[in-house]
Design a protein around this motif. Structure first.
Motif, PDB file in Angstrom:
ATOM      1  N   LYS A   1      -0.920  -7.298  -3.463  1.00 20.62           N
ATOM      2  CA  LYS A   1      -0.265  -8.047  -2.385  1.00 20.62           C
ATOM      3  C   LYS A   1      -0.231  -9.544  -2.675  1.00 20.62           C
ATOM      4  CE  LYS A   1       0.141  -8.227   2.627  1.00 20.62           C
ATOM      5  NZ  LYS A   1      -0.358  -7.705   3.928  1.00 20.62           N
ATOM      6  N   PRO A   2      -1.371 -10.181  -3.005  1.00 18.31           N
ATOM      7  CA  PRO A   2      -1.302 -11.614  -3.338  1.00 18.31           C
ATOM      8  C   PRO A   2      -0.532 -11.870  -4.627  1.00 18.31           C
ATOM      9  CG  PRO A   2      -3.522 -10.775  -3.704  1.00 18.31           C
ATOM     10  CD  PRO A   2      -2.771  -9.704  -2.992  1.00 18.31           C
ATOM     11  N   ASN A   3      -0.614 -10.941  -5.570  1.00 21.09           N
ATOM     12  CA  ASN A   3       0.143 -11.063  -6.810  1.00 21.09           C
ATOM     13  C   ASN A   3       1.640 -11.147  -6.506  1.00 21.09           C
ATOM     14  OD1 ASN A   3       1.700 -10.182  -9.172  1.00 21.09           O
ATOM     15  ND2 ASN A   3      -0.243  -9.633 -10.107  1.00 21.09           N
ATOM     16  N   GLN A   4       2.132 -10.214  -5.681  1.00 22.77           N
ATOM     17  CA  GLN A   4       3.553 -10.190  -5.351  1.00 22.77           C
ATOM     18  C   GLN A   4       3.979 -11.468  -4.624  1.00 22.77           C
ATOM     19  OE1 GLN A   4       6.620  -6.923  -3.659  1.00 22.77           O
ATOM     20  NE2 GLN A   4       5.044  -7.461  -2.190  1.00 22.77           N
TER      21      GLN A   4
ATOM     22  N   GLU B   1      -9.975   4.433  -1.042  1.00 23.27           N
ATOM     23  CA  GLU B   1     -10.589   3.271  -1.676  1.00 23.27           C
ATOM     24  C   GLU B   1      -9.693   2.723  -2.797  1.00 23.27           C
ATOM     25  OE1 GLU B   1     -13.435   5.834   0.297  1.00 23.27           O
ATOM     26  OE2 GLU B   1     -12.047   6.251  -1.363  1.00 23.27           O
ATOM     27  N   GLY B   2      -9.064   3.629  -3.563  1.00 26.68           N
ATOM     28  CA  GLY B   2      -8.173   3.198  -4.637  1.00 26.68           C
ATOM     29  C   GLY B   2      -6.934   2.510  -4.110  1.00 26.68           C
ATOM     30  N   LEU B   3      -6.404   3.025  -3.006  1.00 23.93           N
ATOM     31  CA  LEU B   3      -5.241   2.395  -2.394  1.00 23.93           C
ATOM     32  C   LEU B   3      -5.598   1.038  -1.809  1.00 23.93           C
ATOM     33  CD1 LEU B   3      -3.646   5.518  -0.673  1.00 23.93           C
ATOM     34  CD2 LEU B   3      -2.670   4.206  -2.567  1.00 23.93           C
TER      35      LEU B   3
ATOM     36  N   MET C   1       3.150   6.088  -2.561  1.00 25.33           N
ATOM     37  CA  MET C   1       4.319   6.885  -2.927  1.00 25.33           C
ATOM     38  C   MET C   1       4.388   7.148  -4.422  1.00 25.33           C
ATOM     39  SD  MET C   1       7.353   5.452  -0.451  1.00 25.33           S
ATOM     40  CE  MET C   1       8.547   6.578  -1.162  1.00 25.33           C
ATOM     41  N   ILE C   2       4.165   6.106  -5.238  1.00 23.20           N
ATOM     42  CA  ILE C   2       4.277   6.338  -6.681  1.00 23.20           C
ATOM     43  C   ILE C   2       3.115   7.170  -7.206  1.00 23.20           C
ATOM     44  CG2 ILE C   2       5.699   4.310  -7.108  1.00 23.20           C
ATOM     45  CD1 ILE C   2       3.302   2.848  -8.155  1.00 23.20           C
ATOM     46  N   GLY C   3       1.960   7.093  -6.523  1.00 22.74           N
ATOM     47  CA  GLY C   3       0.866   7.979  -6.890  1.00 22.74           C
ATOM     48  C   GLY C   3       1.244   9.438  -6.698  1.00 22.74           C
TER      49      GLY C   3
ATOM     50  N   ARG D   1       0.839  -1.206   0.000  1.00 20.32           N
ATOM     51  CA  ARG D   1       0.000   0.000   0.000  1.00 20.32           C
ATOM     52  C   ARG D   1       0.873   1.256   0.000  1.00 20.32           C
ATOM     53  NH1 ARG D   1      -5.342   1.257   1.841  1.00 20.32           N
ATOM     54  NH2 ARG D   1      -5.536   3.480   2.345  1.00 20.32           N
ATOM     55  N   ARG D   2       1.899   1.259   0.833  1.00 21.01           N
ATOM     56  CA  ARG D   2       2.795   2.417   0.886  1.00 21.01           C
ATOM     57  C   ARG D   2       3.479   2.629  -0.461  1.00 21.01           C
ATOM     58  NH1 ARG D   2       8.386   2.773   4.371  1.00 21.01           N
ATOM     59  NH2 ARG D   2       8.858   4.962   4.016  1.00 21.01           N
ATOM     60  N   ASN D   3       3.850   1.536  -1.124  1.00 21.83           N
ATOM     61  CA  ASN D   3       4.477   1.628  -2.442  1.00 21.83           C
ATOM     62  C   ASN D   3       3.563   2.364  -3.425  1.00 21.83           C
ATOM     63  OD1 ASN D   3       6.459   0.639  -4.614  1.00 21.83           O
ATOM     64  ND2 ASN D   3       4.529  -0.229  -5.323  1.00 21.83           N
TER      65      ASN D   3
END
Length: 220
Positions: free
Chosen positions: A171-174, A161-163, A144-146, A139-141
């Motif tokens: 998260k599950p993807n990673q 909501e977007g975050l 930050m890029i946003g 989420r922090r990643n």
């Protein structure tokens, strides 16, 4: 021993892959080591499927087309570079833009694993090394890029909501992709990015490349 001809830099979007890859290319250039850096945004990238857009890999026809085309492109890429003197650097394309993409599009995990194993067999012909950036706080990643890339990039990243959605999707993807990374028995450096200590990560990367005889000791 066959020398390493391929450096793969990967991780989820915004994890620092491009910056790290550019640093590697610059370090190789300093030592007059010929290299080709395929940025994710390289025009007419040879590992992207340019002729077709996909909607869902829950459609088996789309999934099969993608699977077979990816294998074809990676085979062609290795055939192109296997006898060339340059070191090749690719960022994003193997995990983020190929396997993570398939995951997010709903491809069955067993099919992604089969694709991964085929790509491993293909890329092993270039004796690769892998640098994978793992984000502790997904989420922090994205937050930050946003902020770095602005509201116009992905507007939803500027809302709670977007975050939430970005974290839920990535998260599950990673975690799934990291399990594949850990299976691949090649020299690899997993950078667990918790505190964004990029000077330290750069030094660890250079040490890793020196340990695998891709950079010499005389330039730091």
């Amino acid at each position: 021993m066959t020398r390493h001809k391929l450096i793969i830099v990967d991780g989820i979007p915004g994890s620092g892959k491009s910056t790290l890859s550019e640093m590697i290319s610059n370090e190789l250039n300093k030592q007059e080591i010929k290299n080709i850096f395929y940025h994710e945004l390289t025009k007419d990238h040879p590992l992207f499927i340019h002729e077709r857009k996909f909607t869902t890999f829950k459609d088996q026809g789309e999934a099969n087309y993608y699977f077979n085309r990816v294998v074809e492109l990676f085979n062609r890429f290795v055939d192109l570079h296997k006898n060339e003197p340059e070191i090749i650097i690719i960022e994003s394309i193997l995990f983020q833009d190929t396997l993570s993409f398939a995951y997010n599009m709903g491809m069955e995990p067993s099919m992604i694993e089969e694709l991964f194993n085929l790509l491993v067999d293909i890329l092993n012909r270039l004796n690769p090394v892998l640098i994978y950036i793992y984000q502790f706080d997904v989420r922090r990643n994205w937050e930050m890029i946003g902020k770095i890339r602005g509201v116009e990039w992905i507007p939803s990243l500027h809302t709670p909501e977007g975050l939430d959605e970005a974290e839920r999707d990535w998260k599950p993807n990673q975690e799934f992709i990291k399990s594949l990374v850990e299976e691949w028995e090649i020299p690899k450096l997993i950078i667990e990015n918790k505190d964004y200590l990029w000077e330290q990560y750069n030094e660890r990367t250079k040490y890793f490349l020196r340990a695998n005889s891709m950079l010499s000791e005389n330039i730091t």
